[in-house]
Design an enzyme around this catalytic site. Structure first.
Site, PDB file in Angstrom:
ATOM      1  N   ASP A 476       0.837  -1.206   0.000  1.00 24.94           N
ATOM      2  CA  ASP A 476       0.000   0.000   0.000  1.00 24.94           C
ATOM      3  C   ASP A 476       0.877   1.263   0.000  1.00 24.94           C
ATOM      4  O   ASP A 476       2.096   1.204   0.286  1.00 24.94           O
ATOM      5  CB  ASP A 476      -0.902  -0.036   1.240  1.00 24.94           C
ATOM      6  CG  ASP A 476      -2.235   0.662   1.042  1.00 24.94           C
ATOM      7  OD1 ASP A 476      -2.351   1.471   0.101  1.00 24.94           O
ATOM      8  OD2 ASP A 476      -3.147   0.414   1.850  1.00 24.94           O
ATOM      9  N   ASP A 546     -10.599   2.175  -3.485  1.00 25.52           N
ATOM     10  CA  ASP A 546     -11.166   1.831  -2.179  1.00 25.52           C
ATOM     11  C   ASP A 546     -12.686   1.823  -2.243  1.00 25.52           C
ATOM     12  O   ASP A 546     -13.344   1.376  -1.300  1.00 25.52           O
ATOM     13  CB  ASP A 546     -10.703   2.844  -1.119  1.00 25.52           C
ATOM     14  CG  ASP A 546      -9.330   2.487  -0.570  1.00 25.52           C
ATOM     15  OD1 ASP A 546      -8.829   1.392  -0.897  1.00 25.52           O
ATOM     16  OD2 ASP A 546      -8.760   3.304   0.175  1.00 25.52           O
TER      17      ASP A 546
END
Ligand code: DGJ
Length: 736
Positions: A476, A546
């Site tokens: 990430d 997301d």
């Protein structure tokens, strides 16, 4: 000493073999270079002034076809000279250039004039290396051209070399400039924001320049380094398209210009904003790669060519394989638990996931350091003792015992000020001395350009992978740069952080893959903030957004696939009502939406009913059977979920035309209108295909099997009852 600021590992593209080449790559008499591959020919040459100019880029020409020597374009009155008007392959800024330069430098004596002329060339496997040199100074540029024999995608990058006695500062360096034939163009490009990535923009190319870029130190959610230019009436299925994608995960820029003489050119590479690389004598700078392609069958054709290239030439393969393996169906705990991960909680989720038929269990953020919220812990990559008193082993063993492999979340380039790492090494973050260090999500960016930071990051990841049986890392990257100083270097050299950071990132990924060949990696950056052909050489998949709302995802997945293959497009089924839009949808609809890409489950499955679990299990099994066709087949966007469309549909056809998968979605039925007839594409007209439903029904009376010609001409009709809001259906066709 010869130092090269180059990409860290061997370029896969260099291995391309020009088996597609039928014509001689160099016609010495006319000074013309020619590359053929797939359905494409690319021609450029040396004009009488010695400049390298583009001559032709389009559909494949006959092997015996010949070109005359390239001729410069005349000046336009006294305001635009021929250097400016001629479609230069790689123009230095100087000599009266007003168009976007490919290269701009400042020499030690203040001279900023750079005019590049042909010097020499070499025919190399898969293409050409052409050397240009400034008309006076010892400044050299090697232009690398590699043509992919199968897709006709041309791989271009440049190596800039200073052989002057003093340092030169490179202020702007493109990978390539592409010139297009005269015409009326529509530009396609992708923009977005966090939770809203992958919007396809389509606009006419008018006079002036359209700049798409990232100044963020990374690829960015806001714009993606891909473009497609359609000419005239070209649409999804018809007409000529020229397209390109940059392989670079740092700040980048693509400039699409239509100049005063209506010439269209596209220049892209490092973003020149705040850029500067000092090349000492004999040092080199290698640019990112700019991939360019051409298709005759619309945007759909362009994306099919690009997907095929990405699958075969960009993404990592297991030894001996020509395609990457379809992604394991994953379970990820993020939306279920956020950072409240514990051994017992994760094990309970793993049991539920295994029962659904999931292949891989991934534990997300929260397992390390003093990570309870996003205020602390990043940088401290030891297992949190409170949450996992016996380390990760019991959980990993449990996951293995359930027949799944294990994946783990990391965010290696970041640090929270509240961490042991930052307390020990506050000097490791990007910053300007004495200036504020702006936090985002309470975190700072480690300066990965530094050798010690690179060593630390590689070291902890290597240790983690050596000590634990981890099959997958979700990598990430949750903020962009600010105050991008590298205050240990002399002022003039600090800006090379834009090159060295990304180069070290690629280097770490390459080394990890080499040392741990079984480990797979996902590129995630708070969703789709780091998706490009550069990172794709080192990762197996990406996290597109997301935002997991299944309806929003249909639009994002549509946009995403213009540039990137569904193989890498992870798509989780999450809870309803959705946390972002508060939209309620059925599990079937959510499953089908995610099945358009690489399927994952991200819901709190501990709360699922037996009926929900059974639905998911049935559809995961159906997905496993159809997956290779869905993610590696030729994608046809039958109805795009754009411009408020009430419906959308996609079809993917296996490369051998042996089978296809169709997905159909209703956003909102209005005025009693049934689902449009779906005329399928890309099948073998003469073959027989049997139709089976994954979910939903075809119209009563639809044949159980019929010819490819039937499905393409007569079409597939949906059941009359296929109406309502947020409904989905899926079908398979298999050649008999
Ligand atoms: C952002 C990612 O996109 C999410 O999926 C999740 O991993 C969080 N970060 C964790 O902090």
């Amino acid at each position: 000493m010869l130092k090269t600021f180059s990409l860290a590992v061997a370029l896969l593209s260099v291995q391309l073999v020009a088996v597609g080449q039928t014509a001689e790559p160099f016609d010495a008499g006319a000074k013309v270079f020619r590359l053929d591959g797939g359905g494409v020919t690319y021609v450029f040459g040396v004009n009488p002034k010695g400049e390298l100019q583009q001559i032709y880029w389009g559909g494949r020409l006959g092997a015996a076809d010949r070109f005359e020597q390239a001729q410069v374009k005349p000046e336009w009155a006294s305001f635009d000279n021929s250097y400016n008007n001629t479609p230069q392959e790689y123009a230095g800024w100087g000599g009266g250039l007003f168009a976007e330069p490919a290269l701009k430098v400042t020499f030690a004596d203040g001279n900023r004039d750079l005019v590049l002329h042909y010097e020499s060339h070499a025919v190399v496997p898969g293409g050409l290396d052409v050397v240009l040199k400034d008309i006076g100074r010892e400044m050299y540029v090697t232009l690398h051209y590699r043509m992919d024999a199968e897709t006709g995608i041309l791989v271009r990058w440049a190596t800039i070399e200073n052989r002057e006695a003093q340092a030169v500062t490179v202020e702007q360096a493109a990978a390539a400039a592409w010139s297009l034939p005269a015409g009326k163009y529509t530009l396609n490009y992708l923009t977005g924001r966090w939770a809203g990535e992958w919007t396809l923009n389509q606009e006419p190319v008018l006079g002036g320049a359209r700049v798409i870029e990232s100044r963020r130190g990374t690829t960015g959610h806001q714009a993606n380094p891909w473009f497609a230019l359609q000419v005239g009436e070209s649409d999804e299925n018809h007409g000529e398209v020229w397209f390109g994608a940059l392989g670079w995960s740092g700040s980048w820029r693509i400039t699409v210009e239509k100049d005063q003489l209506d010439a269209v050119r596209v220049t892209g590479g490092f973003n020149p904003f705040d850029f500067g690389v000092v090349l000492k004598p004999d040092e080199k700078l290698e640019t990112p790669i700019f991939y360019g392609g051409y298709a005759k069958d619309g945007l759909g054709g362009a994306s099919r060519v690009l997907h095929s290239f990405e699958l075969k030439e960009i993404l990592p393969h297991a030894p001996g394989k020509t395609l990457p393996r379809p992604r394991p169906v994953i379970y990820n705990s993020w939306e279920a638990t956020e950072m409240n991960v514990t051994e017992a909680g994760q094990e309970a989720l793993a049991e539920k996931a295994a029962a659904l038929g999931v292949d891989r269990f991934v534990m997300d953020d929260g397992w390390f350091g003093q990570r309870k919220t996003d205020h602390a812990g990043l940088g401290d990559w030891y297992v949190n003792q409170e949450k996992f008193p016996h380390g990760l082993k019991p959980l990993i063993d449990k996951v293995h015992g359930l027949g799944m492999d294990f994946g783990l979340w990391v965010e290696p380039e970041m640090v929270n000020p509240d961490s042991d790492l930052y307390r020990k090494h506050p000097e490791w973050v990007l910053n300007f001395a004495g200036r504020p260090r702006t936090e985002q999500r309470n975190q700072l960016v480690l300066n990965l350009a530094r050798a010690d930071v690179r060593e630390y990051v590689f070291g902890f990841l290597d240790k983690l992978l050596t000590e634990n049986d981890i099959a997958f890392l979700k990598w990430d990257y949750n903020r962009n740069w600010s105050e991008p100083g590298w205050d240990q270097l002399p002022a003039a050299e600090q800006k090379k952080v834009y090159v060295e950071f990304t180069r070290n990132l690629y280097g770490i990924l390459a080394e990890l893959r080499q040392k741990h060949p079984g480990v797979e990696i996902e590129s995630c950056s708070g969703g789709g903030g780091r998706v490009d052909l550069g990172i794709m050489r080192y990762v197996d998949e990406v996290w597109p957004s997301d935002n997991t709302d299944p309806f929003d995802r249909l639009g994002m997945q549509d946009g995403f696939t213009y540039a990137y293959t569904p193989q890498i497009m992870m798509a989780w089924v999450t809870d309803s009502p959705h946390w972002l839009n508060h939209r309620t949808t059925s599990l079937e609809y959510r499953m089908l939406s995610s099945m358009q890409g690489s399927l994952g489950i991200g819901a709190d499955i501990s709360k699922w009913t037996a009926e929900e679990a059974a639905t998911a299990k049935r559809l995961i099994a159906a997905y496993h059977q159809a997956q290779a066709t869905i993610v590696q087949g030729d994608l046809y966007r039958l109805i795009a979920p754009r411009e408020g469309s009430a419906f959308s549909a996609t079809e993917t056809v296996r490369a051998d035309k042996g089978g296809a998968v169709v997905f159909a979605f209703i956003h909102s039925t209005q005025e009693g209108r049934g689902f449009p007839l779906l005329k399928l594409k890309g099948l073998d007209a003469a073959a027989e295909y049997a139709l089976t439903a994954i979910e939903g029904k075809a119209k009563a009376g639809t044949p159980a099997r019929a010819s490819g010609a039937w499905w393409m001409n007569h079409g597939l009709e949906m059941d009359e009852e296929f109406r309502g809001d947020f409904r989905g259906a899926g079908f398979r066709l298999e050649r008999q």
